[in-house]
Design a protein around this motif. Structure first.
Motif, PDB file in Angstrom:
ATOM      1  N   GLU A 112     -31.503  40.103   1.880  1.00 19.67           N
ATOM      2  CA  GLU A 112     -31.464  41.241   0.972  1.00 19.67           C
ATOM      3  C   GLU A 112     -30.196  42.066   1.204  1.00 19.67           C
ATOM      4  O   GLU A 112     -29.949  42.586   2.297  1.00 19.67           O
ATOM      5  N   GLY A 113     -29.371  42.191   0.159  1.00 15.95           N
ATOM      6  CA  GLY A 113     -28.147  42.980   0.244  1.00 15.95           C
ATOM      7  C   GLY A 113     -26.963  42.256   0.863  1.00 15.95           C
ATOM      8  O   GLY A 113     -25.928  42.883   1.110  1.00 15.95           O
ATOM      9  N   PHE A 114     -27.102  40.931   1.100  1.00 10.60           N
ATOM     10  CA  PHE A 114     -26.025  40.188   1.743  1.00 10.60           C
ATOM     11  C   PHE A 114     -25.686  38.944   0.922  1.00 10.60           C
ATOM     12  O   PHE A 114     -26.538  38.381   0.230  1.00 10.60           O
ATOM     13  N   ASN A 115     -24.435  38.542   1.027  1.00 12.28           N
ATOM     14  CA  ASN A 115     -24.003  37.245   0.525  1.00 12.28           C
ATOM     15  C   ASN A 115     -24.075  36.249   1.673  1.00 12.28           C
ATOM     16  O   ASN A 115     -23.599  36.528   2.779  1.00 12.28           O
ATOM     17  N   VAL A 116     -24.650  35.082   1.408  1.00  9.57           N
ATOM     18  CA  VAL A 116     -24.874  34.085   2.457  1.00  9.57           C
ATOM     19  C   VAL A 116     -24.303  32.748   1.996  1.00  9.57           C
ATOM     20  O   VAL A 116     -24.626  32.274   0.909  1.00  9.57           O
ATOM     21  N   ILE A 117     -23.456  32.155   2.826  1.00 10.17           N
ATOM     22  CA  ILE A 117     -22.907  30.826   2.563  1.00 10.17           C
ATOM     23  C   ILE A 117     -23.296  29.913   3.726  1.00 10.17           C
ATOM     24  O   ILE A 117     -22.740  30.030   4.828  1.00 10.17           O
ATOM     25  N   PRO A 118     -24.259  29.007   3.543  1.00  9.48           N
ATOM     26  CA  PRO A 118     -24.574  28.044   4.607  1.00  9.48           C
ATOM     27  C   PRO A 118     -23.375  27.139   4.885  1.00  9.48           C
ATOM     28  O   PRO A 118     -22.702  26.675   3.961  1.00  9.48           O
ATOM     29  N   LEU A 119     -23.128  26.871   6.152  1.00  5.76           N
ATOM     30  CA  LEU A 119     -21.945  26.100   6.541  1.00  5.76           C
ATOM     31  C   LEU A 119     -22.292  24.721   7.101  1.00  5.76           C
ATOM     32  O   LEU A 119     -21.818  23.708   6.598  1.00  5.76           O
ATOM     33  N   TYR A 120     -23.096  24.652   8.155  1.00  5.30           N
ATOM     34  CA  TYR A 120     -23.396  23.361   8.758  1.00  5.30           C
ATOM     35  C   TYR A 120     -24.689  23.473   9.567  1.00  5.30           C
ATOM     36  O   TYR A 120     -25.138  24.565   9.919  1.00  5.30           O
ATOM     37  N   GLU A 121     -25.296  22.298   9.836  1.00  2.00           N
ATOM     38  CA  GLU A 121     -26.516  22.233  10.625  1.00  2.00           C
ATOM     39  C   GLU A 121     -26.176  21.939  12.086  1.00  2.00           C
ATOM     40  O   GLU A 121     -25.174  21.281  12.384  1.00  2.00           O
ATOM     41  N   GLU A 122     -27.034  22.428  12.963  1.00  2.00           N
ATOM     42  CA  GLU A 122     -26.846  22.225  14.396  1.00  2.00           C
ATOM     43  C   GLU A 122     -27.834  21.180  14.913  1.00  2.00           C
ATOM     44  O   GLU A 122     -28.985  21.124  14.482  1.00  2.00           O
ATOM     45  N   GLN A 123     -27.366  20.394  15.861  1.00  2.00           N
ATOM     46  CA  GLN A 123     -28.207  19.378  16.480  1.00  2.00           C
ATOM     47  C   GLN A 123     -29.107  20.028  17.529  1.00  2.00           C
ATOM     48  O   GLN A 123     -28.621  20.702  18.445  1.00  2.00           O
ATOM     49  N   PRO A 124     -30.445  19.845  17.443  1.00  2.00           N
ATOM     50  CA  PRO A 124     -31.322  20.419  18.472  1.00  2.00           C
ATOM     51  C   PRO A 124     -31.328  19.563  19.736  1.00  2.00           C
ATOM     52  O   PRO A 124     -31.148  18.335  19.686  1.00  2.00           O
ATOM     53  N   VAL A 125     -31.552  20.217  20.863  1.00  2.00           N
ATOM     54  CA  VAL A 125     -31.697  19.533  22.150  1.00  2.00           C
ATOM     55  C   VAL A 125     -32.901  20.117  22.869  1.00  2.00           C
ATOM     56  O   VAL A 125     -33.329  21.242  22.587  1.00  2.00           O
ATOM     57  N   VAL A 126     -33.440  19.346  23.776  1.00  2.00           N
ATOM     58  CA  VAL A 126     -34.487  19.833  24.657  1.00  2.00           C
ATOM     59  C   VAL A 126     -33.882  20.036  26.037  1.00  2.00           C
ATOM     60  O   VAL A 126     -33.148  19.166  26.538  1.00  2.00           O
ATOM     61  N   VAL A 127     -34.142  21.197  26.622  1.00  2.00           N
ATOM     62  CA  VAL A 127     -33.584  21.534  27.932  1.00  2.00           C
ATOM     63  C   VAL A 127     -34.718  21.544  28.944  1.00  2.00           C
ATOM     64  O   VAL A 127     -35.756  22.184  28.730  1.00  2.00           O
ATOM     65  N   VAL A 170     -40.655  26.099  35.043  1.00  2.58           N
ATOM     66  CA  VAL A 170     -41.883  26.565  34.375  1.00  2.58           C
ATOM     67  C   VAL A 170     -42.167  25.783  33.103  1.00  2.58           C
ATOM     68  O   VAL A 170     -43.325  25.505  32.778  1.00  2.58           O
ATOM     69  N   GLY A 171     -41.131  25.407  32.343  1.00  3.91           N
ATOM     70  CA  GLY A 171     -41.347  24.713  31.088  1.00  3.91           C
ATOM     71  C   GLY A 171     -40.037  24.246  30.489  1.00  3.91           C
ATOM     72  O   GLY A 171     -38.960  24.361  31.108  1.00  3.91           O
ATOM     73  N   LEU A 172     -40.126  23.731  29.258  1.00  5.46           N
ATOM     74  CA  LEU A 172     -38.960  23.239  28.545  1.00  5.46           C
ATOM     75  C   LEU A 172     -38.620  24.195  27.401  1.00  5.46           C
ATOM     76  O   LEU A 172     -39.438  25.013  26.983  1.00  5.46           O
ATOM     77  N   ALA A 173     -37.413  24.044  26.884  1.00  5.46           N
ATOM     78  CA  ALA A 173     -36.961  24.882  25.771  1.00  5.46           C
ATOM     79  C   ALA A 173     -36.190  24.021  24.785  1.00  5.46           C
ATOM     80  O   ALA A 173     -35.495  23.076  25.175  1.00  5.46           O
ATOM     81  N   ILE A 174     -36.332  24.366  23.509  1.00  2.00           N
ATOM     82  CA  ILE A 174     -35.590  23.696  22.447  1.00  2.00           C
ATOM     83  C   ILE A 174     -34.535  24.666  21.933  1.00  2.00           C
ATOM     84  O   ILE A 174     -34.847  25.784  21.526  1.00  2.00           O
ATOM     85  N   LEU A 175     -33.280  24.204  21.961  1.00  2.00           N
ATOM     86  CA  LEU A 175     -32.158  25.047  21.570  1.00  2.00           C
ATOM     87  C   LEU A 175     -31.161  24.220  20.766  1.00  2.00           C
ATOM     88  O   LEU A 175     -31.161  22.991  20.839  1.00  2.00           O
ATOM     89  N   PRO A 176     -30.284  24.889  20.024  1.00  2.00           N
ATOM     90  CA  PRO A 176     -29.161  24.158  19.427  1.00  2.00           C
ATOM     91  C   PRO A 176     -28.247  23.619  20.528  1.00  2.00           C
ATOM     92  O   PRO A 176     -28.062  24.257  21.576  1.00  2.00           O
ATOM     93  N   MET A 177     -27.705  22.444  20.297  1.00  3.36           N
ATOM     94  CA  MET A 177     -26.836  21.835  21.304  1.00  3.36           C
ATOM     95  C   MET A 177     -25.661  22.735  21.643  1.00  3.36           C
ATOM     96  O   MET A 177     -25.253  22.830  22.809  1.00  3.36           O
ATOM     97  N   SER A 178     -25.084  23.399  20.640  1.00  3.63           N
ATOM     98  CA  SER A 178     -23.928  24.255  20.894  1.00  3.63           C
ATOM     99  C   SER A 178     -24.264  25.411  21.820  1.00  3.63           C
ATOM    100  O   SER A 178     -23.446  25.809  22.649  1.00  3.63           O
ATOM    101  N   VAL A 179     -25.491  25.942  21.713  1.00  3.55           N
ATOM    102  CA  VAL A 179     -25.898  27.051  22.577  1.00  3.55           C
ATOM    103  C   VAL A 179     -26.104  26.563  24.004  1.00  3.55           C
ATOM    104  O   VAL A 179     -25.683  27.207  24.974  1.00  3.55           O
ATOM    105  N   ALA A 180     -26.759  25.414  24.157  1.00  5.56           N
ATOM    106  CA  ALA A 180     -26.989  24.874  25.503  1.00  5.56           C
ATOM    107  C   ALA A 180     -25.670  24.575  26.203  1.00  5.56           C
ATOM    108  O   ALA A 180     -25.520  24.824  27.411  1.00  5.56           O
ATOM    109  N   ARG A 181     -24.706  24.057  25.450  1.00 11.57           N
ATOM    110  CA  ARG A 181     -23.409  23.776  26.056  1.00 11.57           C
ATOM    111  C   ARG A 181     -22.661  25.063  26.380  1.00 11.57           C
ATOM    112  O   ARG A 181     -21.953  25.142  27.388  1.00 11.57           O
ATOM    113  N   HIS A 182     -22.797  26.061  25.531  1.00 10.03           N
ATOM    114  CA  HIS A 182     -22.101  27.323  25.761  1.00 10.03           C
ATOM    115  C   HIS A 182     -22.620  28.020  27.019  1.00 10.03           C
ATOM    116  O   HIS A 182     -21.831  28.510  27.835  1.00 10.03           O
TER     117      HIS A 182
END
Length: 280
Positions: A112-127, A170-182
């Protein structure tokens, strides 16, 4: 002697006055005027005080805007660009409070009130914690991890705190690959995950704040070249070619040649001497 002393005294007293006159003989307009701070203040044009245009962009963890920044610096060297990282929870707040002109966000967001341009999809990873059985695979299916306990990344305060909990076992987490690498948290291992919904990166800016500078950056992100007609900075100059000189001369034009059509040869195909001679 007394007269000489009086003349010398008078000469000394007259030194320092214009024209050698007494102070009461000096015109008032020759006396320097002392000006206060109020007199020294000069009016300043408001237009001159306007700060130069600066483009400010924000981006969430995992986005690497370096390639777009380099292209901007090449095309728009007169407009400085400031880039900073924002938290996932504040990826739209930086636009609402005016801290950024555009923001690279991770969908979904309130549009709402914003212009949005989707760019690309991220690959999910399990950590998982280091030494977990997924470390022997290059890719893991989500269906094979049904018995595992997954952490709520948002409830834990974001990817950083969540990965610290993962490292503790304690457990696992699902994150975008770019975030896990960062983040690259020690004592964790990440593997590509199939069967899970991916995330998407988009470029967002306020709908009422579009101008030529913003449009220029949008074009760079979308891959438009510097010569693209859709780029505000592209101002192609079309030079009109001079007409070629007429080298045909001023004489009368010759009529075009027309192919002549002839009647078929009646003797064709009869052989030599086959034509009958008439009576004489």
């Amino acid at each position: 002697m007394a007269g000489f002393m009086d003349w010398e005294f008078a000469e000394v007293m007259l030194q320092g006055y214009p024209g050698g006159r007494y102070c009461e003989d000096v015109p008032s307009d020759n006396i320097p005027q002392t000006t206060g701070p109020a007199d020294q203040a000069q009016p300043v044009d408001q237009a001159d005080d306007a700060a130069p245009r600066e483009l400010r962009i924000a981006y969430v963890a995992g986005v690497t805007p370096g390639k777009w920044i380099r292209r901007w610096e090449e095309r728009m060297p007169d407009v400085p660009l400031q880039a900073f990282m924002s938290d996932d929870g504040a990826q739209l707040e930086v636009l609402r409070d005016g801290s950024a002109d555009l923001s690279f966000v991770r969908l979904p967001v309130d549009r709402e009130g914003f212009n949005v341009i989707p760019l690309y999809e991220e690959q999910p990873v399990v950590v998982a914690p280091k030494g977990h059985e997924i470390s022997v695979f290059e890719e893991v299916a989500l269906a094979d991890l049904e018995q595992e306990a997954f952490l709520d990344v948002v409830a834990l305060g974001g990817p950083g705190p969540a990965l610290e909990v993962v490292a503790s076992g304690v457990g696992l987490a699902i994150l975008p690959m770019s975030v896990a690498r960062h983040l690259n948290v020690k004592d964790t291992v990440a593997r590509r995950l199939t069967g899970a919904a991916g995330t998407e990166i988009a470029l967002v800016w306020p709908a009422e704040s579009t101008d030529e500078v913003i449009e220029e950056f949008i074009g760079i992100v979308r891959g438009r070249t510097a010569q693209s007609s859709r780029q505000p900075s592209a101002q192609p100059v079309k030079t009109k070619k001079d007409p070629k000189p007429d080298r045909r001369g001023t004489g009368a034009k010759k009529a075009p040649k027309v192919a002549q059509r002839y009647a078929p040869n009646p003797d064709k195909g009869r052989g030599k001497g086959s034509r009958k001679k008439g009576k004489r």
